[in-house]
Design an enzyme around this catalytic site. Sequence first.
Site, PDB file in Angstrom:
ATOM      1  N   PHE A 116       0.875  -1.201   0.046  1.00  0.00           N
ATOM      2  CA  PHE A 116      -0.263   0.071   0.071  1.00  0.00           C
ATOM      3  C   PHE A 116       0.889   1.170   0.257  1.00  0.00           C
ATOM      4  CE2 PHE A 116      -4.535   0.751   1.217  1.00  0.00           C
ATOM      5  CZ  PHE A 116      -5.050  -0.162   0.307  1.00  0.00           C
ATOM      6  N   GLN A 230      -7.540  15.002   2.759  1.00  0.00           N
ATOM      7  CA  GLN A 230      -6.671  13.997   2.076  1.00  0.00           C
ATOM      8  C   GLN A 230      -7.698  14.028   0.600  1.00  0.00           C
ATOM      9  OE1 GLN A 230      -6.235   9.542   2.492  1.00  0.00           O
ATOM     10  NE2 GLN A 230      -4.138  10.542   2.658  1.00  0.00           N
ATOM     11  N   HIS A 232      -7.539  11.555  -2.325  1.00  0.00           N
ATOM     12  CA  HIS A 232      -7.235  10.252  -2.917  1.00  0.00           C
ATOM     13  C   HIS A 232      -6.995  10.520  -4.478  1.00  0.00           C
ATOM     14  CE1 HIS A 232      -7.226   5.956  -3.611  1.00  0.00           C
ATOM     15  NE2 HIS A 232      -7.169   5.864  -2.400  1.00  0.00           N
ATOM     16  N   LEU A 242     -14.809   6.021  -5.142  1.00  0.00           N
ATOM     17  CA  LEU A 242     -13.304   5.480  -4.991  1.00  0.00           C
ATOM     18  C   LEU A 242     -12.913   4.411  -5.895  1.00  0.00           C
ATOM     19  CD1 LEU A 242     -10.917   6.466  -3.322  1.00  0.00           C
ATOM     20  CD2 LEU A 242     -11.241   4.497  -1.936  1.00  0.00           C
ATOM     21  N   GLU A 245      -6.640   2.185  -3.355  1.00  0.00           N
ATOM     22  CA  GLU A 245      -5.376   2.085  -3.729  1.00  0.00           C
ATOM     23  C   GLU A 245      -4.982   0.570  -3.888  1.00  0.00           C
ATOM     24  OE1 GLU A 245      -3.343   4.832  -1.045  1.00  0.00           O
ATOM     25  OE2 GLU A 245      -1.903   3.124  -0.743  1.00  0.00           O
ATOM     26  N   ARG A 276      -0.479   9.358  -0.722  1.00  0.00           N
ATOM     27  CA  ARG A 276      -1.251   9.964  -1.465  1.00  0.00           C
ATOM     28  C   ARG A 276      -1.381  11.405  -1.917  1.00  0.00           C
ATOM     29  NH1 ARG A 276      -6.483   6.780   1.591  1.00  0.00           N
ATOM     30  NH2 ARG A 276      -5.756   4.689   0.732  1.00  0.00           N
ATOM     31  N   HIS A 344     -11.325  12.996  -0.118  1.00  0.00           N
ATOM     32  CA  HIS A 344     -11.438  11.427   0.443  1.00  0.00           C
ATOM     33  C   HIS A 344     -11.543  11.434   2.072  1.00  0.00           C
ATOM     34  CE1 HIS A 344     -11.298   7.199   0.577  1.00  0.00           C
ATOM     35  NE2 HIS A 344      -9.795   7.194   1.156  1.00  0.00           N
ATOM     36  N   ARG A 379      -2.578  10.910   5.838  1.00  0.00           N
ATOM     37  CA  ARG A 379      -2.590   9.507   6.169  1.00  0.00           C
ATOM     38  C   ARG A 379      -2.315   8.593   5.128  1.00  0.00           C
ATOM     39  NH1 ARG A 379      -6.833   5.395   5.445  1.00  0.00           N
ATOM     40  NH2 ARG A 379      -8.270   6.736   3.991  1.00  0.00           N
TER      41      ARG A 379
HETATM   42  C1  LIG Z   1     -14.694   4.801  -0.269  1.00  0.00           C
HETATM   43  C2  LIG Z   1     -13.834   4.678   0.776  1.00  0.00           C
HETATM   44  C3  LIG Z   1     -13.208   3.593   0.983  1.00  0.00           C
HETATM   45  C4  LIG Z   1     -12.002   3.633   2.029  1.00  0.00           C
HETATM   46  N1  LIG Z   1     -11.149   2.531   2.230  1.00  0.00           N
HETATM   47  C5  LIG Z   1     -10.317   2.401   3.191  1.00  0.00           C
HETATM   48  C6  LIG Z   1      -9.225   1.306   3.343  1.00  0.00           C
HETATM   49  O1  LIG Z   1      -9.278   0.604   2.349  1.00  0.00           O
HETATM   50  N2  LIG Z   1      -8.651   1.283   4.390  1.00  0.00           N
HETATM   51  C7  LIG Z   1      -8.433   2.367   5.197  1.00  0.00           C
HETATM   52  O2  LIG Z   1      -7.781   2.157   6.327  1.00  0.00           O
HETATM   53  N3  LIG Z   1      -9.442   3.475   5.367  1.00  0.00           N
HETATM   54  C8  LIG Z   1     -10.342   3.459   4.354  1.00  0.00           C
HETATM   55  N4  LIG Z   1     -11.286   4.431   4.118  1.00  0.00           N
HETATM   56  C9  LIG Z   1     -11.399   5.318   5.273  1.00  0.00           C
HETATM   57  C10 LIG Z   1     -12.187   4.580   6.286  1.00  0.00           C
HETATM   58  O3  LIG Z   1     -13.144   3.577   5.866  1.00  0.00           O
HETATM   59  C11 LIG Z   1     -13.029   5.542   7.405  1.00  0.00           C
HETATM   60  O4  LIG Z   1     -12.127   6.507   7.846  1.00  0.00           O
HETATM   61  C12 LIG Z   1     -13.603   4.949   8.590  1.00  0.00           C
HETATM   62  O5  LIG Z   1     -14.050   3.591   8.067  1.00  0.00           O
HETATM   63  C13 LIG Z   1     -14.407   5.792   9.592  1.00  0.00           C
HETATM   64  O6  LIG Z   1     -15.079   4.962  10.318  1.00  0.00           O
HETATM   65  P1  LIG Z   1     -15.826   5.733  11.398  1.00  0.00           P
HETATM   66  O7  LIG Z   1     -16.017   4.561  12.456  1.00  0.00           O
HETATM   67  O8  LIG Z   1     -14.904   6.738  12.072  1.00  0.00           O
HETATM   68  O9  LIG Z   1     -17.099   6.405  10.809  1.00  0.00           O
HETATM   69  P2  LIG Z   1     -18.147   5.922   9.854  1.00  0.00           P
HETATM   70  O10 LIG Z   1     -17.981   4.327   9.332  1.00  0.00           O
HETATM   71  O11 LIG Z   1     -18.150   6.878   8.769  1.00  0.00           O
HETATM   72  O12 LIG Z   1     -19.482   5.930  10.617  1.00  0.00           O
HETATM   73  C14 LIG Z   1     -20.073   7.141  11.200  1.00  0.00           C
HETATM   74  C15 LIG Z   1     -21.200   6.481  11.986  1.00  0.00           C
HETATM   75  O13 LIG Z   1     -21.609   7.848  12.502  1.00  0.00           O
HETATM   76  C16 LIG Z   1     -23.117   7.967  12.539  1.00  0.00           C
HETATM   77  N5  LIG Z   1     -23.473   9.382  12.701  1.00  0.00           N
HETATM   78  C17 LIG Z   1     -22.859  10.564  11.727  1.00  0.00           C
HETATM   79  N6  LIG Z   1     -23.434  11.558  11.940  1.00  0.00           N
HETATM   80  C18 LIG Z   1     -24.584  11.281  12.794  1.00  0.00           C
HETATM   81  C19 LIG Z   1     -25.550  11.957  13.505  1.00  0.00           C
HETATM   82  N7  LIG Z   1     -25.784  13.209  13.321  1.00  0.00           N
HETATM   83  N8  LIG Z   1     -26.483  11.521  14.235  1.00  0.00           N
HETATM   84  C20 LIG Z   1     -26.381  10.036  14.559  1.00  0.00           C
HETATM   85  N9  LIG Z   1     -25.483   9.426  14.130  1.00  0.00           N
HETATM   86  C21 LIG Z   1     -24.336   9.827  13.105  1.00  0.00           C
HETATM   87  C22 LIG Z   1     -23.383   7.228  11.073  1.00  0.00           C
HETATM   88  O14 LIG Z   1     -24.836   6.805  11.073  1.00  0.00           O
HETATM   89  C23 LIG Z   1     -22.460   6.225  11.264  1.00  0.00           C
HETATM   90  O15 LIG Z   1     -22.877   5.025  11.945  1.00  0.00           O
HETATM   91  C24 LIG Z   1     -12.137   4.533   3.106  1.00  0.00           C
HETATM   92  C25 LIG Z   1     -13.053   5.585   2.857  1.00  0.00           C
HETATM   93  C26 LIG Z   1     -13.977   5.617   1.865  1.00  0.00           C
HETATM   94  C27 LIG Z   1     -14.910   6.889   2.038  1.00  0.00           C
END
Ligand SMILES: Cc1cc2nc3c(=O)[nH]c(=O)nc-3n(C[C@H](O)[C@H](O)[C@H](O)COP(=O)(O)OP(=O)(O)OC[C@H]3O[C@@H](n4cnc5c(N)ncnc54)[C@H](O)[C@@H]3O)c2cc1C
Length: 566
Positions: A116, A230, A232, A242, A245, A276, A344, A379
């Site tokens: 990666f 960031q 991407h 997306l 990577e 990135r 991203h 990141r």
């Molecule tokens: C397309 C894509 C691909 C990615 N690929 C990778 C990868 O391969 N490897 C890697 O390390 N990272 C990757 N990332 C980044 C990584 O996936 C995210 O940073 C990470 O999953 C975020 O997790 P989280 O638990 O912080 O939030 P999220 O999974 O975004 O969850 C947020 C939660 O908060 C809740 N929420 C938000 N606002 C409110 C509100 N107002 N009221 C109530 N609930 C709310 C939502 O309902 C949800 O349950 C990727 C990101 C994207 C967008």
Amino acid sequence: MYDILIVGAGGGGLYAAMEAIHKNPQAKIAVVSKVYPPRSHTSAAQGGVNAALANKHKDDTIELHTFDTIKGSDYLADQDAAAYLCEMAPKVVRELENLGAPFSRFPDGSIAQRPFGGANRHRCCYCADKTGHTILQTLYEQALRMGVEFYNEYFLLSLEHQDGACNGVVVMSQRNSKVMAIPAKAIIMATGGYAKMYWHKSSNAAGLSGDGQGVALRAGIGLKDMEFVQFHPTGLRKSGLLVSEAARGEGGYLINNKGERFMSNYAPEKMELGPRDLVSRSIEMEIRHGRGFESAAGSFIKLDLTHLGKDLIMARLPQIRELAIDFEGVDPIKEPIPIRPTAHYSMGGIDCDVSTRTEMKGLYAVGECAAPSVHGANRLGGNSLLEILVFGKRAGLELQNDLPTLKPRSMNERVAVERQERRLAQFYQPDHHERLDVLRNEMGKTLGENVGIYREKKNLSKGVEEIAALRERFKKIKVHDNSRVFNTNLQQVLELQNMLDLAACVSQGALAREESRGGHSREDFPKRDDANWHKHTIAKFNAQGEVELSHKPVTMGLYPLEERTY
Ligand SMILES: Cc1cc2nc3c(=O)[nH]c(=O)nc-3n(C[C@H](O)[C@H](O)[C@H](O)COP(=O)(O)OP(=O)(O)OC[C@H]3O[C@@H](n4cnc5c(N)ncnc54)[C@H](O)[C@@H]3O)c2cc1C
């Protein structure tokens, strides 16, 4: 009254819930989420999660992973936090494996690892190109099994606090628009990122509007390093969705209109697997110098996977193939994919330390909404899924000690609910006329044009002014839908307010930071300036709701400042 209330049911929130219930079996714990948990953005993560398991390269170590992370961050990561992230990585990945996450495997049965960006060894563990989806499903199953209570489809409106300690939240049920208070001794914010503020040019799900950060900001809490967003390198040309990577990790090339693998001019050693920030800037440069491809949907570069062959693409990159076919009409087995950089990831977030504690007693922050500062200015791919696991777990652990010390504080529920009801009622006033879609499009446009990959004073000042003007116009925004059942118009207006408040922090932080570091690249200050800018930005709201910036030192101790080359 809950002992622990977790807002957000992505990987960060669910791991925190699981650990909290495990360590505090007597505690009353609930999770609030605006979407059903498996629909959280974590499920969109394709590529994988980093851990120095040394399954591919026997000489990989936690120290090498830590160094790659700190170098990748352009030395803005807090080194204690980065070291903790990497030290815990093998443990959380094995824990996930034991919980049933179906990782892809090497022929000897060990967890497979792919290369990666910005990493010196192959250390990204994956489940084909559906890593986040499988992790989230695994965690959700476990949380349900352990009896975590869920408030699904409840929208966070405010964080309630008194005398420097939080005492609960106010939420709105999306099913009937009812506003209610949920008192709690401890709150873990895990609401995900804010890169959707770039709107049309973002890889993020529509709901990644930085709600937790917006609510925290308005409750007086500092946000850290918000200017670092960031981009991407490989978003699909038309939609910004997306292409992970993993596509380059498996050997995909980037090609300009001369048929050249141009990365040899920018990162001769790492080529397409540079970090990135560097790869995104290189793509923009190729396009600026007329070496991109042109189309009605804008200029682009090609990502070529054809030489990888059908078998590898079907086995390891099936989702990427589907996305390319559905959204670009291109089958990557037969022809290259049109791509260009896409907003991203949010490096910035709620200011917290390695223990996930924030400046407010009883409030913890984990995942993309938090900034314990493991990513600094940039990141590395695969380190964010890792962050949500490691720090989700850490918050649950910390609460084992903290919970007995957190006193139940009374909360005036009626006052708190009425305050939010008055706020919502404002959106229906007859003299209100501004439209959600108009303001949101203008926000995405000004951020994309003025606060994008390359930045300079004139554009940034324009961005700051335009965001301020949009925030002013937001005061007259109208919700046109009067229904009380799943009123998405109302919900999206609330999300827009959060994005606009955070956009003010992003643009003002970017204008103030007169240097180039990681994802923040100033054409008028092209060099990193450690003497003046090796420090975190903290953005807070003053009483008038204007952004005020201050700074915090970076925690060092492991690796001294060095020039960053690849
Ligand atoms: C397309 C894509 C691909 C990615 N690929 C990778 C990868 O391969 N490897 C890697 O390390 N990272 C990757 N990332 C980044 C990584 O996936 C995210 O940073 C990470 O999953 C975020 O997790 P989280 O638990 O912080 O939030 P999220 O999974 O975004 O969850 C947020 C939660 O908060 C809740 N929420 C938000 N606002 C409110 C509100 N107002 N009221 C109530 N609930 C709310 C939502 O309902 C949800 O349950 C990727 C990101 C994207 C967008």
